[in-house]
Design a protein around this motif. Sequence first.
Motif, mmCIF file in Angstrom:
data_model
loop_
_atom_site.group_PDB
_atom_site.id
_atom_site.type_symbol
_atom_site.label_atom_id
_atom_site.label_comp_id
_atom_site.label_asym_id
_atom_site.label_seq_id
_atom_site.Cartn_x
_atom_site.Cartn_y
_atom_site.Cartn_z
ATOM 1 N N UNK A 186 0.865 -1.189 0.000
ATOM 2 C CA UNK A 186 0.000 0.000 0.000
ATOM 3 C C UNK A 186 0.899 1.236 0.000
ATOM 4 N N UNK A 187 0.301 2.400 -0.235
ATOM 5 C CA UNK A 187 1.085 3.646 -0.259
ATOM 6 C C UNK A 187 1.616 3.999 1.134
ATOM 7 N N UNK A 188 1.025 3.396 2.184
ATOM 8 C CA UNK A 188 1.479 3.677 3.556
ATOM 9 C C UNK A 188 2.956 3.332 3.748
ATOM 10 N N UNK A 189 3.386 2.241 3.103
ATOM 11 C CA UNK A 189 4.781 1.784 3.239
ATOM 12 C C UNK A 189 5.735 2.888 2.792
ATOM 13 N N UNK A 190 5.392 3.559 1.697
ATOM 14 C CA UNK A 190 6.217 4.647 1.170
ATOM 15 C C UNK A 190 6.102 5.880 2.059
ATOM 16 N N UNK A 191 4.866 6.238 2.418
ATOM 17 C CA UNK A 191 4.622 7.473 3.176
ATOM 18 C C UNK A 191 5.313 7.462 4.540
ATOM 19 N N UNK A 192 5.410 6.281 5.152
ATOM 20 C CA UNK A 192 6.078 6.172 6.458
ATOM 21 C C UNK A 192 7.554 6.579 6.386
ATOM 22 N N UNK A 193 8.111 6.495 5.192
ATOM 23 C CA UNK A 193 9.542 6.768 5.024
ATOM 24 C C UNK A 193 9.825 8.181 4.507
ATOM 25 N N UNK A 194 8.777 8.977 4.283
ATOM 26 C CA UNK A 194 8.968 10.336 3.754
ATOM 27 C C UNK A 194 9.957 11.128 4.619
ATOM 28 N N UNK A 195 10.902 11.759 3.959
ATOM 29 C CA UNK A 195 11.843 12.660 4.636
ATOM 30 C C UNK A 195 12.796 11.998 5.612
#
Length: 404
Positions: free
Chosen positions: A284-293
Amino acid sequence: MKLHRNLVFAVIDALNQIFNEGEYADKVVQKVLKIDKRWGARDRGFIAETTYEMVRYKRLYSEIAEVKAPFSRPDLFRMWAVWAVLSGLRLPDWKQIEPTPERRIKGKFDELSKIRKYRESIPDWIDHLGAAALGEAFWTSELAKLNEPASVILRTNTLKTTKEKLRKALLEEGIVAEPIQGYPWALQLPERANVFVTQAFKQGFFEVQDASSQKVAAYLDVSPGQRVVDTCAGAGGKTLHLASLMENKGQLIALDIYESKLKELKRRARRNGAHNIDTRAIDSTKVIKKLYGSADRVLVDAPCTGLGVLRRNPDTKWKLRPDFLEKIVKTQQEILRSYSKMVKEGGKMVYATCSILPAENQDQIAHFLASAEGVDFSLVKDKKIWAHKSGYDGFYMALLQKGG
C-alpha cells in the motif's frame, strides 16, 4: 563436433517454450538442463549456448529458413539446421532434418547480413526507435555489441572476503577469474563455468553481477551507519552491494512490490552475511509514506525496457511491444515523484535504468527536476554506459541531491 540427438531435441523443446509459449529464456534453459542428470558440462553448455544464440538471432534464422511464427516443430528444426550450417557443423542424417540447401542458406545469409534489422535480428520498431533516439551510426555500433553473448562477471562480497582471496579460492576449484581495470570488485571469467556449484559461492564470497551494474551502488555514495532505501530492490543484486559498502552498519531498507523477490533477497542476504537489510513489500502507499523525509540515501533502480541488457536477456526484444515504452516512461515518472519524497534534506538519490534510451534516462531526470516534487533537487552528475564503449551492459545513472 558430433551432434547428439537428445541434446538437439532439448534445444528444440526449449525454443518451443520460449518462442511459442512466451516463457523467459533463462527460466526455460534452467528447466531444460535438469531433464537428464547424465549430461556433462559440455552437453549442458551446448544446450544453453545454442538456445541463447537461436533466441538472439530468431529473426535472421527464421527469415533464412522461410518460416513464420507460431513455429511448428518442423519449423524449429529448419531454423536449427540454418544455425548448424552457419556454425560450420555437418548436419546429421535424421528424419527431422529435411534435405538442407547449404549453399542457398549461406547465400541468403550474406544477402541479409547487409541489412541491420536482419543482421542484428531486431524487430523493425525497435530498430527505428534506436536509430531515431541515438543516430544511425551510434545505434549500429551499440546494437552490434548488444548482440554479443555476455561474459560471466562476479562481484566480490567484501563482507566476507577480498578480490584477491576470491581469485585464489576460485582457482583452487579450477576456475580462472581475472580482475577488470576500473572495476574495484569485479572478476571476469575468460571461460564460462558453472560458478554456482563452487564452495566460494556457497560460502557467499561473490554474486554474479555485470560490471556496469556494479557501478550503480557505488554511485549512491553511501556510508556505514546511514539509513538507505533501495526502492525497487527485486531479488537484491544492488541491495547486497549496498550492504557491503555500508559494512553491515546502519539500516538498509529493501522495498519491492513482489513479496517473492524479497524472499529470494532474504535467502541471498543470509548467504552473503548481510545483516542490516530490512525487507518490506509495497502492499500500500502507507509503506512509502512512512519513510517520507527519513532517508540519507535512496536508490531508484527503475523498471525499464531493458534494452541495455539484451546481451544477457536476448528474448527481451521479442517480448517488448511498441506501447510498452510509453507506459514505462509514465511509470518511471510516477516512481520518481513518489519515491523521491523519502529523501531527507541534504540527502541523495540515484535514479538508474538498464536502458540506453534517452526517454527513460536523461529526459526523465529533466522532467523530474522541472516537476513540483523535483524542485528541491539538483543534478550532481550523471553517467551513460554504452555496451560498445565499455564492453559491458548498457546503463544510465543520475545522482541527485536534495537541498543543501
